[in-house]
Write a protein that holds these residues in place. Structure first.
Motif, short mmCIF file in Angstrom:
data_model
loop_
_atom_site.label_atom_id
_atom_site.label_comp_id
_atom_site.label_asym_id
_atom_site.label_seq_id
_atom_site.Cartn_x
_atom_site.Cartn_y
_atom_site.Cartn_z
N GLU A 286 31.36 35.82 34.50
CA GLU A 286 31.53 36.32 35.87
C GLU A 286 32.71 37.27 36.03
O GLU A 286 33.12 37.55 37.17
CB GLU A 286 31.67 35.14 36.84
CG GLU A 286 32.80 34.19 36.55
CD GLU A 286 32.43 33.07 35.58
OE1 GLU A 286 33.14 32.06 35.57
OE2 GLU A 286 31.42 33.22 34.84
N HIS A 287 33.24 37.80 34.95
CA HIS A 287 34.42 38.68 35.07
C HIS A 287 34.19 39.93 35.93
O HIS A 287 35.15 40.47 36.49
CB HIS A 287 34.92 39.09 33.68
CG HIS A 287 34.08 40.11 32.99
ND1 HIS A 287 32.98 39.78 32.22
CD2 HIS A 287 34.17 41.45 32.94
CE1 HIS A 287 32.44 40.89 31.75
NE2 HIS A 287 33.14 41.92 32.17
N PRO A 288 32.92 40.42 36.10
CA PRO A 288 32.76 41.63 36.92
C PRO A 288 33.25 41.50 38.36
O PRO A 288 33.71 42.48 38.95
CB PRO A 288 31.25 41.89 36.88
CG PRO A 288 30.82 41.34 35.56
CD PRO A 288 31.67 40.10 35.39
N VAL A 289 33.16 40.30 38.96
CA VAL A 289 33.60 40.20 40.37
C VAL A 289 35.11 40.40 40.48
O VAL A 289 35.60 40.92 41.48
CB VAL A 289 33.16 38.86 41.02
CG1 VAL A 289 31.65 38.77 41.09
CG2 VAL A 289 33.74 37.66 40.30
N THR A 290 35.85 39.99 39.44
CA THR A 290 37.29 40.24 39.43
C THR A 290 37.57 41.72 39.21
O THR A 290 38.47 42.31 39.83
CB THR A 290 37.97 39.40 38.34
OG1 THR A 290 37.80 38.01 38.65
CG2 THR A 290 39.46 39.71 38.24
N GLU A 291 36.80 42.35 38.32
CA GLU A 291 36.99 43.78 38.07
C GLU A 291 36.76 44.60 39.33
O GLU A 291 37.52 45.53 39.64
CB GLU A 291 36.04 44.24 36.96
CG GLU A 291 36.38 43.64 35.60
CD GLU A 291 35.55 44.22 34.48
OE1 GLU A 291 36.09 44.46 33.39
OE2 GLU A 291 34.33 44.43 34.69
N LEU A 292 35.71 44.27 40.08
CA LEU A 292 35.38 45.08 41.26
C LEU A 292 36.38 44.88 42.39
O LEU A 292 36.59 45.78 43.21
CB LEU A 292 33.97 44.75 41.74
CG LEU A 292 32.84 45.13 40.78
CD1 LEU A 292 31.47 44.86 41.41
CD2 LEU A 292 32.93 46.59 40.34
N THR A 293 37.01 43.71 42.47
CA THR A 293 37.98 43.47 43.56
C THR A 293 39.40 43.85 43.17
O THR A 293 40.30 43.83 44.02
CB THR A 293 37.94 42.00 44.01
OG1 THR A 293 38.07 41.15 42.86
CG2 THR A 293 36.65 41.69 44.73
N THR A 294 39.64 44.20 41.90
CA THR A 294 40.98 44.61 41.47
C THR A 294 41.04 46.04 40.94
O THR A 294 42.12 46.62 40.84
CB THR A 294 41.51 43.69 40.35
OG1 THR A 294 40.63 43.79 39.21
CG2 THR A 294 41.58 42.24 40.82
N GLY A 295 39.88 46.59 40.56
CA GLY A 295 39.87 47.91 39.94
C GLY A 295 40.28 47.90 38.48
O GLY A 295 40.49 48.96 37.88
N LEU A 296 40.37 46.71 37.89
CA LEU A 296 40.77 46.58 36.49
C LEU A 296 39.53 46.50 35.59
O LEU A 296 38.54 45.86 35.94
CB LEU A 296 41.60 45.30 36.28
CG LEU A 296 42.96 45.23 36.97
CD1 LEU A 296 43.52 43.81 36.85
CD2 LEU A 296 43.93 46.24 36.37
N ASP A 297 39.61 47.14 34.43
CA ASP A 297 38.62 46.94 33.37
C ASP A 297 39.21 45.89 32.44
O ASP A 297 40.11 46.16 31.65
CB ASP A 297 38.37 48.26 32.63
CG ASP A 297 37.32 48.13 31.53
OD1 ASP A 297 37.18 47.03 30.95
OD2 ASP A 297 36.64 49.14 31.23
N LEU A 298 38.72 44.65 32.52
CA LEU A 298 39.32 43.56 31.76
C LEU A 298 39.11 43.72 30.26
O LEU A 298 39.95 43.28 29.47
CB LEU A 298 38.75 42.22 32.24
CG LEU A 298 39.11 41.82 33.68
CD1 LEU A 298 38.46 40.50 34.06
CD2 LEU A 298 40.63 41.73 33.85
#
Length: 672
Positions: A286-298
């Motif tokens: 589920e890492h994409p939801v964090t990427e979309l709300t932070t603008g980070l590419d994990l």
């Protein structure tokens, strides 16, 4: 000076391999894919610079050899398989390759959930006490049986009756051994209405530890997440909870000298108290939801940390809301049974990016399938993740539900209707999303098909008219004249289609000078018909409303897609094969798989719901039970046998009763 990574091998498959390749490609880093024979046509292979065949995704030595022989200088483990295996991490490092993950010591310390909980408790992180399965008491029920070495819901069982505990522990051990190679299990107190909250952490080699943001993953089936979101509605509601969560997550990561991306998972109650569950020493599904709300590419951050670069002192602030839905090849209404087979066509409308970031409201797609993919029984049934991002939570839910509704997915059955029903449910929209969501609101209702009877009927009409148009277009003589057209009134033509619930729809139609006449479907008129598109109109409140339907047929399967959803039909032949009927009482395999146990022998009396056959598919056990009291009069399989969908496994007949005593088995002798 450490040399930068130039070529990455992903020791994984499907969607996560494609996800890592996407970032590597953007950064100018070479890629290597590994694959097994069932994955020989997987799309992740074609997207890598180099591909290497391996016998198993679980063979440490073979994977390290593949990395070295392919010229890779780094290994990304993805998630699942060996991603949290300390021996693999150590072997990669010992081979002189960069490990894109935490140190093997950190992986090892969190690899056993039993030892991890002890370590976190000693560090001051709140935990649920571990229970020994052999000494659980009635007062401690309900308990959750968990695999010590695993994740993803495998090897997990909820036990509410003490008598059931030994059998459930044994089943959990079998499943854990099959999935992770380690049968160790333990128990802990089960919170039926808990909230699953997790914190994304990122740490570098210079002492900086980020708590990037939290996610809520409470919508689960079989203890595996299917809808995830960031931020958490619960954490948003309770003052100070986010600060306490972040502090606990940073403490956990610091305690084990963590480096790279990881997730600290907690179980929380409605008051905001939380308990450590486990730490996933890898990137999460589920890492994409964090990427979309932070603008980070994990993934980019993982590569940067692996190269020895420092993180900035603080992570960026979060903004907006993101929700992810996992599309699984499974049937929720039939015990979540996995499905296998071909993917004829897959298209999510309005996708703004694949595997990338969004700077405005939109849809992201992270998929492991493309047109022509084949879903096998050997691996996890997740097909793709569809993620919506919007400024507000309700808007994100609406956007995601609409995208899933309009998705064209032709081939295996999926959980798509369940996802849409959850996303549009008032309780979900209100943020009331605990882990008992399906029990509270009824799985039967949530798993029900979105298409009602009227929509299915309309789809059958569409399918009939599209087939007629296709027959006419393929005609060698007078293709412009509709099939069945006569100068004088003639009998109707008919076509029959079977819906998913077994209901048959017989469609009557007749071509006349004024157009197509549908005697059984008053109020519906044809605007146009082509083999792959039919436009129908209906009069609503005196206004004619037209809808376009896309139609695709593969053998006898017909897929009808429209803005209001999808309907799958089976064309019923006019003259069925005489031996095609299945005898009453037959138990059919709901999925392809391997028979691992039998619960009764030929001629044995059986009771309703008694387990008769255990199948293993996609590393999960599935139980086939007796439909009613009776006698097992046919047993068509044996342990170790591979079966396909629809295979007759066994047959149960009602017991013969007479006036002198209870039921007895039918005479099994050969009467020839």
């Amino acid at each position: 000076m450490q040399m930068p990574i130039t070529r990455v091998m992903v020791a994984n498959r499907g969607e996560i391999a494609r996800r890592v390749f996407a970032t590597c490609r953007r950064l100018g880093i070479g890629t290597v894919a590994v694959y097994t024979d069932p994955d020989a046509q997987s799309p992740h292979i074609t997207e890598a610079d180099v591909r290497v065949r391996v016998a198993s995704y679980l063979d440490v030595g073979e994977l390290v050899s593949a990395a070295r022989s392919s010229g890779a200088d780094a290994v990304h483990p993805g998630y699942g398989f060996l991603s949290e295996n300390a021996c693999f991490a150590r072997a990669v490092s010992d081979a002189g390759l960069a490990w894109i993950g935490p140190p093997s010591a950190a992986v090892e310390s969190m690899g056993s959930k039993i030892e991890a909980k002890k370590m976190m408790a000693a560090a001051g992180v709140p935990v649920l006490a571990e229970l020994d399965p052999t000494s659980v008491t009635r007062e401690q029920l309900p308990v959750l049986v968990k695999a010590s070495a695993g994740g993803g819901g495998r090897g997990m069982r909820v036990v509410t009756e003490l008598a059931e505990l030994p059998g459930q522990v044994a089943a959990a051990r079998r499943e854990a051994h099959s999935a992770f190679g380690d049968p160790t299990v333990f128990c802990e107190r089960y919170l039926p209405r808990g909230r699953h909250i997790e914190v994304q952490v990122m740490a570098d080699r210079h002492g900086t530890v980020w708590a990037v943001g939290e996610r809520e993953c409470s919508i689960q089936r079989r203890h595996q997440k299917i809808i995830e979101e960031a931020p958490s509605p619960l954490v948003q509601r309770i003052p100070g909870m986010r600060d306490r969560l972040f502090e606990a997550a940073r403490l956990a990561a610091t305690e084990i000298g963590y480096v790279g991306a990881g997730t600290v998972e907690f179980l929380a109650d409605e008051q905001g108290d939380f308990y450590f569950l486990e730490m996933n020493t890898r990137l999460q599904v589920e890492h994409p939801v964090t990427e979309l709300t932070t603008g980070l590419d994990l993934v980019e951050l993982q590569l940067m940390v692996a190269d020895g670069e420092p993180l900035p002192p603080e992570p960026p602030a979060t903004a907006g809301h993101a929700i992810e839905a996992r599309l699984y090849a499974e049937d929720p209404a039939r015990g979540w049974s996995p499905q296998a087979g071909p993917i004829y066509h897959f298209e999510v409308p309005g996708v703004a990016t694949e595997f990338g970031l969004l700077d405005r409201t939109g849809i992201r797609l992270d998929s492991g399938i493309v047109d022509g993919s084949v879903v096998s029984i050997h691996y996890d049934p997740m097909l793709a993740k569809v993620i919506a991002y919007a400024p507000a939570r309700v808007r994100a839910a609406q956007l995601l539900a609409d995208a899933l509704t309009r998705t064209r997915l032709h081939g295996v059955g999926t959980n798509r209707d369940l996802l849409v029903n959850v996303l549009r449910h008032p309780a979900f929209l209100a943020g009331d999303t605990d882990t008992a969501f399906f029990d509270t609101h009824g799985l039967e209702a949530l798993a029900a098909p979105r298409a009602g009877e009227s929509q299915v009927r309309l789809a059958a009409v569409v399918a009939a008219l599209a087939e007629a148009a296709g027959n006419r277009a393929a005609a060698a003589v007078l293709p412009s004249i509709p099939s069945g057209w006569r100068n004088v009134v003639s009998a109707d033509q008919h076509k029959t289609f079977r819906a998913g619930d077994g209901t048959e729809h017989r469609v009557a139609y007749r071509f006349a000078r004024a157009g197509v006449f549908l005697p059984d479907d008053a109020g519906v008129s044809l605007i146009s018909a082509a083999p792959n598109e039919v436009v129908l109109a209906a009069t609503v409140n005196g206004v004619e409303v037209a809808t376009a339907f896309a139609v695709h047929r593969y053998d006898d399967q017909v897929y009808v897609d429209s803005p209001s959803g999808a309907v799958t039909l089976a064309a019923v032949p006019r003259f069925p094969e005489p031996d095609s009927a299945v005898a009453q009482g037959s138990l059919l395999a709901p999925m392809p798989g391997s028979v691992i146990r039998l619960g009764a022998g030929l001629g044995d009396p059986v009771a309703a719901e008694q387990p008769l056959v255990w199948l293993e598919a996609m590393k999960m056990e599935h139980t086939i039970t007796a439909p009613a009291d009776g006698v097992l009069t046919q047993l068509s399989v044996q342990v170790g046998q591979q079966v396909e969908v629809g295979t007759v496994l066994a047959r149960v007949e009602p017991a013969v009763r007479d006036s002198t005593g209870p039921g007895k088995a039918p005479d099994m002798k050969d009467d020839r």
